[in-house]
Each structure stands twice: as structure tokens, then as C-alpha cells.
Design an enzyme around this catalytic site. Structure first.
Site, short mmCIF file in Angstrom:
data_model
loop_
_atom_site.label_atom_id
_atom_site.label_comp_id
_atom_site.label_asym_id
_atom_site.label_seq_id
_atom_site.Cartn_x
_atom_site.Cartn_y
_atom_site.Cartn_z
N ASP A 164 0.87 -1.17 0.00
CA ASP A 164 0.00 0.00 0.00
C ASP A 164 0.91 1.23 0.00
O ASP A 164 1.66 1.45 0.96
CB ASP A 164 -0.87 -0.04 1.26
CG ASP A 164 -1.80 1.16 1.37
OD1 ASP A 164 -1.51 2.21 0.75
OD2 ASP A 164 -2.80 1.07 2.11
N ASN A 179 2.51 5.76 -10.01
CA ASN A 179 1.26 5.87 -10.78
C ASN A 179 0.00 5.68 -9.94
O ASN A 179 -1.05 6.22 -10.26
CB ASN A 179 1.30 4.83 -11.91
CG ASN A 179 -0.06 4.59 -12.53
OD1 ASN A 179 -0.54 5.40 -13.33
ND2 ASN A 179 -0.72 3.50 -12.14
N LYS A 228 10.62 9.79 -2.55
CA LYS A 228 11.67 9.96 -1.52
C LYS A 228 12.57 8.71 -1.44
O LYS A 228 13.79 8.82 -1.50
CB LYS A 228 11.00 10.21 -0.17
CG LYS A 228 11.97 10.35 0.98
CD LYS A 228 11.24 10.72 2.27
CE LYS A 228 12.18 10.72 3.46
NZ LYS A 228 13.30 11.65 3.29
N TYR A 244 -9.43 15.25 -4.93
CA TYR A 244 -8.69 14.71 -6.08
C TYR A 244 -7.89 15.83 -6.76
O TYR A 244 -6.69 15.67 -7.03
CB TYR A 244 -9.67 14.06 -7.06
CG TYR A 244 -9.00 13.35 -8.21
CD1 TYR A 244 -8.41 12.10 -8.01
CD2 TYR A 244 -8.93 13.91 -9.48
CE1 TYR A 244 -7.77 11.44 -9.06
CE2 TYR A 244 -8.30 13.26 -10.53
CZ TYR A 244 -7.73 12.02 -10.31
OH TYR A 244 -7.10 11.37 -11.35
N LYS A 266 -3.76 16.19 -7.01
CA LYS A 266 -3.06 16.19 -8.30
C LYS A 266 -2.28 17.49 -8.53
O LYS A 266 -1.26 17.49 -9.21
CB LYS A 266 -4.05 15.90 -9.44
CG LYS A 266 -4.67 14.50 -9.37
CD LYS A 266 -3.61 13.41 -9.42
CE LYS A 266 -4.18 12.01 -9.42
NZ LYS A 266 -3.12 10.97 -9.45
N THR A 301 -10.32 3.63 -18.41
CA THR A 301 -9.75 2.66 -17.45
C THR A 301 -10.86 2.27 -16.47
O THR A 301 -11.92 2.92 -16.41
CB THR A 301 -8.60 3.27 -16.62
OG1 THR A 301 -9.15 4.16 -15.64
CG2 THR A 301 -7.58 4.00 -17.45
P1 NAD Z 1 -7.25 2.51 -11.94
O1 NAD Z 1 -8.20 2.69 -10.80
O2 NAD Z 1 -7.72 1.79 -13.15
O3 NAD Z 1 -5.89 1.83 -11.43
C1 NAD Z 1 -5.22 2.31 -10.29
C2 NAD Z 1 -4.47 1.17 -9.65
O4 NAD Z 1 -3.85 1.70 -8.46
C3 NAD Z 1 -5.41 0.04 -9.21
O5 NAD Z 1 -4.91 -1.21 -9.65
C4 NAD Z 1 -5.41 0.16 -7.68
O6 NAD Z 1 -5.58 -1.08 -7.01
C5 NAD Z 1 -4.02 0.76 -7.41
N1 NAD Z 1 -3.97 1.41 -6.10
C6 NAD Z 1 -4.91 2.21 -5.53
N2 NAD Z 1 -4.53 2.57 -4.29
C7 NAD Z 1 -3.31 1.99 -4.08
C8 NAD Z 1 -2.42 1.98 -2.99
N3 NAD Z 1 -2.69 2.64 -1.84
N4 NAD Z 1 -1.26 1.27 -3.10
C9 NAD Z 1 -0.96 0.59 -4.24
N5 NAD Z 1 -1.79 0.56 -5.32
C10 NAD Z 1 -2.96 1.25 -5.23
O7 NAD Z 1 -6.75 4.00 -12.31
P2 NAD Z 1 -6.12 4.57 -13.67
O8 NAD Z 1 -7.19 5.23 -14.41
O9 NAD Z 1 -5.27 3.56 -14.32
O10 NAD Z 1 -5.22 5.75 -13.05
C11 NAD Z 1 -3.81 5.64 -12.85
C12 NAD Z 1 -3.29 7.00 -12.40
O11 NAD Z 1 -3.57 7.96 -13.42
C13 NAD Z 1 -3.94 7.51 -11.12
O12 NAD Z 1 -3.01 8.19 -10.32
C14 NAD Z 1 -5.00 8.46 -11.64
O13 NAD Z 1 -5.36 9.46 -10.70
C15 NAD Z 1 -4.32 9.05 -12.85
N6 NAD Z 1 -5.25 9.58 -13.85
C16 NAD Z 1 -6.18 8.80 -14.45
C17 NAD Z 1 -7.06 9.36 -15.37
C18 NAD Z 1 -8.12 8.57 -16.10
O14 NAD Z 1 -8.92 9.16 -16.82
N7 NAD Z 1 -8.18 7.26 -15.96
C19 NAD Z 1 -7.00 10.73 -15.65
C20 NAD Z 1 -6.05 11.50 -15.00
C21 NAD Z 1 -5.17 10.92 -14.10
#
Ligand code: NAD
Length: 255
Positions: free
Chosen positions: A62, A89, A122, A156, A160, A191
Site C-alpha cells: 500500500d 502511478n 523519496k 482529487y 493532483k 480505465t
Molecule cells: P485505476 O483505478 O484503473 O488503477 C489504479 C491502480 O492503483 C489500481 O490497480 C489500484 O488497485 C491501485 N492502487 C490504488 N490505491 C493503491 C495503494 N494505496 N497502493 C498501491 N496501489 C494502489 O486507475 P487509472 O485510471 O489507471 O489511473 C492511474 C493513475 O492515473 C492515477 O493516479 C489516476 O489518478 C491518474 N489519472 C487517471 C485518469 C483517467 O482518466 N483514468 C486521468 C487523470 C489521471
């Protein structure tokens, strides 16, 4: 500088999975992280990476927990022989009711999206400085880290924006070690994340349609389009790029 081992957090699905696959294709050995509930996704991805001829190590952790991030990085170095690329990510999104959302939602979002990325930056930096070979550190921001566009997403957006400030500060501190630090800022990408917002399928479709119309390309982006930009930021072609936020948003915001 030969960069060979990359660690991607939140790699079991979505953008993280696509980045890990792309970096394996680019020739990196891959440590892949996610939460315990996502282990099956990581195992499937690991098989794919190994089939591409790369080494792969699964590190369940985590990212909001300091000892788990430290162990994840130490174990990666032990299993794969070093750490040269850190992709922070993992992130979550919640729609939270009431003015500016609940405190619980604020704390949870900040813990994963801001504290989690800080810890990854870090402890990865600590290892990279010790190795003395430079490195690449990259975090996930968002179009919401440049402009808040949706109601009920205050935490959120704040988390960001925080990634962009953290990235600038880290780039300034780590430049002398030849470590570049950048962030990618996706717009609407297809996603599983939207399913975690707590909205109905109809509400998700309405949000996606609204977002699609806000892009100048008039479409939702793909995970591979984000992975391609990360691949560039990691590559030697980006050796003079640091402290930057790279938008991948179909022109949703025009700089
Ligand atoms: P997603 O929810 O499909 O995947 C995120 C993954 O992170 C999941 O597998 C989840 O289990 C894991 N995760 C969550 N909390 C965690 C933790 N505490 N420790 C370890 N793993 C953890 O999301 P995504 O759409 O693939 O997004 C990936 C990144 O891109 C995120 O930071 C999201 O904020 C950013 N993002 C996504 C979008 C979008 O439209 N999908 C847009 C802008 C930014």
C-alpha cells in the site's frame, strides 16, 4: 547511463498496467506493485513480461504506508539488482458529497495520491543517489492537477496539484544527481477507475460523454497513449526534460 530496472505502482490494471507493459517492451526489467486484492492482475502481467524476455518482480504494498514503500523499494533492489526508473502511478478518485466532500474522502485521497507519491519519490531518490547512476522519477498528476473541471472532486484536484509542486521541488533537488523528475497529466482515459467513483453506469456514461466533448480531438484517450508519453520521459531522448508536467489530454486544456 544505462537504465534497466523500473518500478510501476498501481500496475495491476489501467494506466499502470499499460506503462509496465510498454517499459518491458522498451527493454526494462519490471517491478510491479499494487494492493493485495489486485494480486491476480499482477500475476497475469508478470507472465506477459517474462514472455517478453524481461525479468519481473511482484511487490504487493500500500503506497500510503511508509514501511511498505520502503520494503517495496528495498526488495526490488535485492530482487532485480537496482532501481533506475520509478513510476509513482497509483492513485484513487472519489466523488464525495457535500461542500468540498467529506473529511474522510479528503484524508483517503491525500494518503494515496499525495503521501503515496511523496514516499515513492523519496525512497526511490535515496536508492538512486546511492547508486550514483542518475535515474528517472515520474508521478501521475491529471488534467485536474492543472484545472478543477468537475464538482465534488476537491480532494482529487488538490492531490493532483500537489504532485506538480512535489515534482518541481524534487526536480530542483535531484538535478545535481542526474535524476530527472516529471509528471504525466492524463485527461479522460478509458480505465476501470471511473467504476470506483461510486456512480451508476448511466452517470459514468454521462460524465464520459461530457468529457469527450471537452477534448478538441473529440474522443476519450487510451492507456497506451499515456504509456507512450511515459516511455518518452524515461528514454534518453528526454535527458534534458525535468520538472515538467506532460499533458496527455486530447486538448481538453490548451497550454
Ligand atoms: P485505476 O483505478 O484503473 O488503477 C489504479 C491502480 O492503483 C489500481 O490497480 C489500484 O488497485 C491501485 N492502487 C490504488 N490505491 C493503491 C495503494 N494505496 N497502493 C498501491 N496501489 C494502489 O486507475 P487509472 O485510471 O489507471 O489511473 C492511474 C493513475 O492515473 C492515477 O493516479 C489516476 O489518478 C491518474 N489519472 C487517471 C485518469 C483517467 O482518466 N483514468 C486521468 C487523470 C489521471
Amino acid at each position: 547511463m544505462v537504465l534497466q530496472v523500473a518500478l510501476v505502482t498501481g500496475a495491476a490494471r489501467g494506466i499502470g498496467e499499460a506503462i509496465a507493459r510498454r517499459l518491458a517492451k522498451d527493454g526494462y526489467d519490471l517491478a510491479i506493485n499494487d494492493l493485495p486484492s489486485q494480486a491476480p492482475g499482477l500475476e497475469k502481467l508478470q507472465e506477459e513480461i517474462i514472455a517478453m524476455g524481461r525479468r519481473s518482480y511482484i511487490c504487493i504494498a500500500d503506497v500510503s504506508k511508509e514501511n511498505e514503500v520502503k520494503n517495496m523499494i528495498d526488495n526490488t533492489v535485492e530482487a532485480l539488482g537496482g532501481l533506475h526508473v520509478m513510476i509513482a502511478n497509483a492513485g484513487i478518485g472519489r466523488i464525495s458529497p457535500g461542500p468540498l466532500g467529506t473529511l474522510e474522502s479528503w484524508d483517503l485521497t491525500m494518503a494515496t495520491n499525495a503521501r503515496g507519491v511523496f514516499l515513492c519519490y523519496k525512497y526511490a531518490a535515496e536508492v538512486m543517489i546511492k547508486q550514483g547512476q542518475g535515474g528517472r522519477i515520474i508521478g501521475a498528476s491529471s488534467v485536474a492537477g492543472k484545472q478543477s473541471l468537475e464538482s465534488h472532486t476537491a480532494a482529487y484536484a488538490a492531490s493532483k496539484f500537489a504532485i506538480r509542486g512535489l515534482t518541481q521541488a524534487a526536480a530542483r533537488e535531484l538535478g545535481k544527481h542526474n535524476i530527472t523528475v516529471n509528471t504525466y497529466a492524463p485527461g479522460p482515459i478509458d480505465t476501470p477507475m471511473s467504476k470506483t467513483f461510486g456512480l451508476s453506469d448511466a452517470e459514468i456514461s454521462a460524465v464520459k460523454e461530457k468529457e469527450r466533448k471537452m477534448t478538441v480531438l473529440e474522443r476519450i484517450g487510451t492507456v497506451d497513449e499515456v504509456a507512450g508519453v511515459v516511455s518518452f520521459l524515461v528514454s534518453s531522448d528526454a535527458s534534458y526534460v525535468t520538472g515538467q508536467t506532460m499533458s496527455v489530454n486530447g486538448g481538453m486544456l490548451l497550454d
